[in-house]
Enzyme design. Structure first.
Site, PDB file in Angstrom:
ATOM      1  N   ASP A 131      -6.338   3.756  10.153  1.00  0.00           N
ATOM      2  CA  ASP A 131      -5.813   3.899   8.664  1.00  0.00           C
ATOM      3  C   ASP A 131      -6.973   5.560   8.466  1.00  0.00           C
ATOM      4  O   ASP A 131      -6.956   5.953   9.270  1.00  0.00           O
ATOM      5  CB  ASP A 131      -5.527   3.538   7.213  1.00  0.00           C
ATOM      6  CG  ASP A 131      -6.387   3.277   7.080  1.00  0.00           C
ATOM      7  OD1 ASP A 131      -8.070   3.754   7.493  1.00  0.00           O
ATOM      8  OD2 ASP A 131      -6.560   2.117   6.256  1.00  0.00           O
ATOM      9  N   ASP A 147     -13.520   3.963   4.180  1.00  0.00           N
ATOM     10  CA  ASP A 147     -14.318   5.591   3.251  1.00  0.00           C
ATOM     11  C   ASP A 147     -15.571   5.373   2.856  1.00  0.00           C
ATOM     12  O   ASP A 147     -15.706   6.452   2.698  1.00  0.00           O
ATOM     13  CB  ASP A 147     -13.535   4.652   2.137  1.00  0.00           C
ATOM     14  CG  ASP A 147     -12.184   5.378   2.479  1.00  0.00           C
ATOM     15  OD1 ASP A 147     -12.074   6.828   3.304  1.00  0.00           O
ATOM     16  OD2 ASP A 147     -10.748   4.908   2.423  1.00  0.00           O
ATOM     17  N   GLU A 169     -15.324   2.453  -3.053  1.00  0.00           N
ATOM     18  CA  GLU A 169     -15.273   2.782  -1.735  1.00  0.00           C
ATOM     19  C   GLU A 169     -15.925   4.427  -1.432  1.00  0.00           C
ATOM     20  O   GLU A 169     -16.371   4.996  -0.550  1.00  0.00           O
ATOM     21  CB  GLU A 169     -13.816   3.156  -1.086  1.00  0.00           C
ATOM     22  CG  GLU A 169     -13.136   3.416  -1.835  1.00  0.00           C
ATOM     23  CD  GLU A 169     -11.367   3.451  -1.258  1.00  0.00           C
ATOM     24  OE1 GLU A 169     -11.407   2.807  -0.683  1.00  0.00           O
ATOM     25  OE2 GLU A 169     -10.331   3.034  -1.555  1.00  0.00           O
ATOM     26  N   ARG A 229      -1.341  -0.650  -4.338  1.00  0.00           N
ATOM     27  CA  ARG A 229      -1.827   0.589  -4.397  1.00  0.00           C
ATOM     28  C   ARG A 229      -1.603   1.175  -4.235  1.00  0.00           C
ATOM     29  O   ARG A 229      -0.949   1.964  -3.551  1.00  0.00           O
ATOM     30  CB  ARG A 229      -2.647   0.349  -2.855  1.00  0.00           C
ATOM     31  CG  ARG A 229      -3.669   1.234  -3.402  1.00  0.00           C
ATOM     32  CD  ARG A 229      -4.929   0.587  -1.920  1.00  0.00           C
ATOM     33  NE  ARG A 229      -4.737   1.213  -0.353  1.00  0.00           N
ATOM     34  CZ  ARG A 229      -5.837   0.520   0.392  1.00  0.00           C
ATOM     35  NH1 ARG A 229      -7.048   0.929   0.123  1.00  0.00           N
ATOM     36  NH2 ARG A 229      -5.447   0.971   1.705  1.00  0.00           N
ATOM     37  N   GLU A 234      -1.131   3.887  -0.088  1.00  0.00           N
ATOM     38  CA  GLU A 234      -2.062   5.028  -0.030  1.00  0.00           C
ATOM     39  C   GLU A 234      -2.170   5.399   1.567  1.00  0.00           C
ATOM     40  O   GLU A 234      -1.834   5.748   1.747  1.00  0.00           O
ATOM     41  CB  GLU A 234      -3.068   4.746  -1.107  1.00  0.00           C
ATOM     42  CG  GLU A 234      -4.262   5.909  -0.859  1.00  0.00           C
ATOM     43  CD  GLU A 234      -5.687   5.879  -0.320  1.00  0.00           C
ATOM     44  OE1 GLU A 234      -6.255   5.988  -0.901  1.00  0.00           O
ATOM     45  OE2 GLU A 234      -5.697   3.997  -0.430  1.00  0.00           O
ATOM     46  N   ASP A 268       0.586  -1.247  -0.100  1.00  0.00           N
ATOM     47  CA  ASP A 268      -0.038  -0.140  -0.014  1.00  0.00           C
ATOM     48  C   ASP A 268       0.522   1.151  -0.196  1.00  0.00           C
ATOM     49  O   ASP A 268       1.708   1.839   1.071  1.00  0.00           O
ATOM     50  CB  ASP A 268      -0.971  -0.328   1.237  1.00  0.00           C
ATOM     51  CG  ASP A 268      -1.781   0.760   1.392  1.00  0.00           C
ATOM     52  OD1 ASP A 268      -2.835   1.581   0.051  1.00  0.00           O
ATOM     53  OD2 ASP A 268      -2.228   1.728   2.453  1.00  0.00           O
TER      54      ASP A 268
END
Length: 697
Positions: A605, A436, A408, A316, A250, A248
């Site tokens: 996160d 999200d 999302e 990602r 992000e 990831d």
């Protein structure tokens, strides 16, 4: 920051030097040709990216205006639907279709757990990549999966016996013997399986078996302390677990400038190339991490073979919103971070496609990129064309880049079939991200009225419709057997007993993969894939909820909460905000186990932060709470978070400094400006405050 000019672009010097030496040179790509192609790509797609962001803002203003003009009136679902269609928020579904068949790695279509790991933490990254294989004995013994935790550092024979009993029960269920039970097995020579086809061969350590596409290694070792006392000499049961891992860049990382991005790209290169290593101190000893090799075995025909020892890696990228100072355009503007990620992570992936890595990540010759935070089909079409241009830039065959679509954002959810259609030539997964998705739900309905309490959000009709429709639409578009249909993260890494009880429900709901927060969780979640036949579960699914249910707004016209309930919600949101923001802003930690207000460690996160900030912004807008009450709660919860972090010698307490503390200032801004932040995203505020703190250091 030192910069160099490349084809009119002003590039961070360290990034340019690294990219040219470590990526372009091995690929045989000429520097001038690459940089001119990159500059052309940016010139083509940057105006489109800006226009798509402007469209997001325009649609939100139209929705806000509609709610404002109807304030005080009962919600009219029919008129609401008509308004969304009239402004282009809702798109008509395409004619029935299925995604294009393409060569795909078997890991994509085999139901199994999926890990998500922050790219900036090399130790966690290596652990995740190696989590394709792991010890069930260790996962049971070292967690509360059997109902409690080990009492001390020494071995507990009683606990060990419970672990062994659980292992035998698993073997009886997944790979039963022709007669009798694994409990009564006298030795390895007595093994006769009920289904001989489940026997794959022998490894150096024991037997290799298979069930529902996942392998199981029964480790036989009478010299081992466990195997020595075991009647059959079984020392461990190793399972194939995290077939895929998302690396990831992000939501789980705090990468705010060129140096952070370079660190991220270095780790992605190292783990894909196969030479990433790291070390750490534990118990006054130095421990080392590197990638695991393949698992050699001898097949039933006597021929040597090997099974892959590592997860298939996705990467990602970031979304469309943020920019990066790692590269400046000819007009001096920062490059869109998502485009930077697309080119550089794909260029690193091209090393694997060309066979220039120690081990092949993708046997199918694919580069797997997850694209988050897309709003609707136009943005999906944009990304599809962007990736095609990246393939041309890197001289890759068309459709080398396969995309995972995160469902999302609300405009993607309500137009999911259109979004899948836009990506039908390269789609490899869809995955729900309910955190999200909840944040975007709150922001979209910001002007409609006060939203329900955060805990009650999980019981709303739209959320159930969201999870069910994601699977139903994916199946109707032909994803079964060609792509993953995934579900979200188990957020409590210390509560494995609850995970074992509950997470199987995601498979029963039709998911072929679901996210886990650790290698141990992957081993335990793998049990669900042995116990549940996903294909059969999908056949039993009810019909998908109507779109109207997905469009139900989780707000209420009358506030009926007591003062105590409002205060509880206020403190819970503020504590959640600060517990995460202080680590992000002060320490640059984008994902970690953060204690909640009840001191339960949860993997947090930016998605979790988005919910808390938007929830408070909504209640502030509609007068449920006041600015003063929020400020008081932030200061009160700052003391709580300080106490939770008291054992960390590097931690900078907030309560004594007050609103002058960067983390408190950032949290306050996220709430007080929350209604105006683009789609409620937290990144603009977090990046600015993290850069401020880095400049202070």
């Amino acid at each position: 920051m030192a910069r160099v000019e490349r084809a009119g672009l002003r590039v961070d010097a360290a990034l340019a030097e690294w990219l040219e030496a470590e990526v372009l040179a091995p690929l045989g790509l000429a520097n001038d040709g690459f940089w001119h192609g990159f500059a052309g790509l940016l010139a083509q797609f940057t105006p489109e990216n800006r226009a798509l962001l402007a469209e997001r803002a325009q649609l939100q203003r139209a929705i806000d205006d509609w709610h404002i003009t109807r304030r005080g009136q009962p919600h009219d679902a029919i008129a609401y639907y008509a308004m969304l269609a009239s402004i282009g928020y809702l798109q008509p579904d395409p004619a029935p279709f299925v995604i294009d068949a393409a060569p795909i790695d078997p890991e994509i279509v085999t139901p199994a757990p999926q890990l998500v790991v922050p790219v900036l933490n090399a130790r966690y990254l290596l652990n995740a990549a190696n989590a394709r294989w792991g010890s069930l004995y260790d996962a049971w013994y070292g967690t509360d999966a059997l109902g409690d935790l080990p009492l001390g550092d020494g071995y507990e024979p009683g606990r060990g016996a419970r672990v062994i009993a659980a292992g035998r029960a698993f073997l009886d269920e997944a790979v039963p013997l022709a007669t009798g039970s694994w409990v009564d097995l006298p030795d390895v020579d007595a093994i006769r399986l009920s289904d001989p086809a489940q026997m794959v061969g022998t490894t150096e350590q024991g037997l290799l078996l298979r069930h529902r596409g996942l392998h199981v290694e029964v480790v036989m070792d009478r010299a081992d302390p466990i195997g020595r006392d075991d009647r059959a000499g079984i020392a461990d049961i190793r399972v194939e677990a995290a077939l895929t891992t998302i690396v990831d860049l992000e939501d789980s990382v705090a990468a705010v400038d060129a140096s952070d991005k370079l660190s991220a790209y270095r780790n992605w290169l190292g783990v894909l190339r196969g030479d990433l290593t790291t070390s750490f101190e534990k118990g006054h000893e130095r421990h080392y991490r590197r990638l695991a090799g393949d698992l050699p075995y001898t097949g039933l025909d006597g021929r040597p073979a090997a099974l892959k020892g590592r997860s298939l890696l996705f990467v990602r990228n970031t979304g469309l919103l943020m920019t990066s100072d790692a590269m400046l355009l000819p007009d001096g503007a920062e490059v869109f971070e998502g485009m930077l990620d697309a080119v550089i992570t794909a260029a690193i992936g091209a090393l694997d496609v060309r066979g220039l890595t120690r081990w092949r990540n993708s046997a199918a010759g694919a580069i797997y990129i997850v694209k988050p935070k897309l709003h609707g089909p136009a943005e999906c079409r944009f990304v599809d064309r962007l990736m095609a241009t990246v393939e041309e830039l890197l001289h890759l065959p068309p459709r080398t880049i396969r995309l995972g679509l995160m469902d999302e954002e609300r405009r993607t959810s309500v137009n999911l079939a259109c979004c899948i259609h836009a990506l039908r030539h390269r789609l490899c997964f869809i995955n729900t991200g309910f955190l999200d998705r909840t944040g975007d739900e709150i922001h979209t309905a910001m002007q409609a009225g006060p939203v329900v309490r955060k805990g009650a959000m999980k019981g709303t009709a739209w959320l159930e419709a969201y999870e069910r429709r994601n699977v139903a639409v994916g199946l109707s578009c032909g994803l079964a057997g060609q792509a993953q249909i995934g579900k979200g993260m188990w957020a409590a890494p210390d509560r494995m007993s609850a995970m074992v009880r509950e997470k199987g429900a995601q498979l029963l709901a039709g998911a072929s993969t679901a996210w886990v927060p650790s290698p141990s969780a992957a081993m335990l979640h793998a049990l669900h894939y042995h116990a549940i036949d996903v294909t059969h579960a999908r056949a039993e699914l009810p019909s998908a909820p109507e779109l109207a249910t997905l469009l139900e707004i989780p707000s209420q016209p009358v506030v009926h909460w007591s003062a105590a309930e409002i205060a509880e919600e206020l403190d819970g949101n503020c504590q959640s905000l600060l517990g995460y923001v202080v680590r992000w802003v002060d320490a640059g930690i984008g994902c970690s186990k953060v204690p909640d207000i009840h001191d339960v460690g949860l993997m947090e996160d930016r998605a979790t932060l988005r919910i808390s900030a938007q929830h408070l912004a909504n209640w502030l807008l509609h007068g449920v709470v006041s600015r003063g009450e929020i400020e008081s709660a932030l200061l009160r919860m700052a003391a709580k978070v300080d106490a939770q972090n008291a054992a960390d010698p590097t931690y900078r307490p907030m309560a004594d400094i007050g609103m002058a503390h960067p983390a408190l200032a950032a949290a306050a801004e996220l709430v007080f400006d929350g209604a105006a932040l683009p789609n409620g995203y937290t990144e603009p505020v977090l990046h600015r405050w993290r850069r401020f703190v880095k400049e202070e250091m």
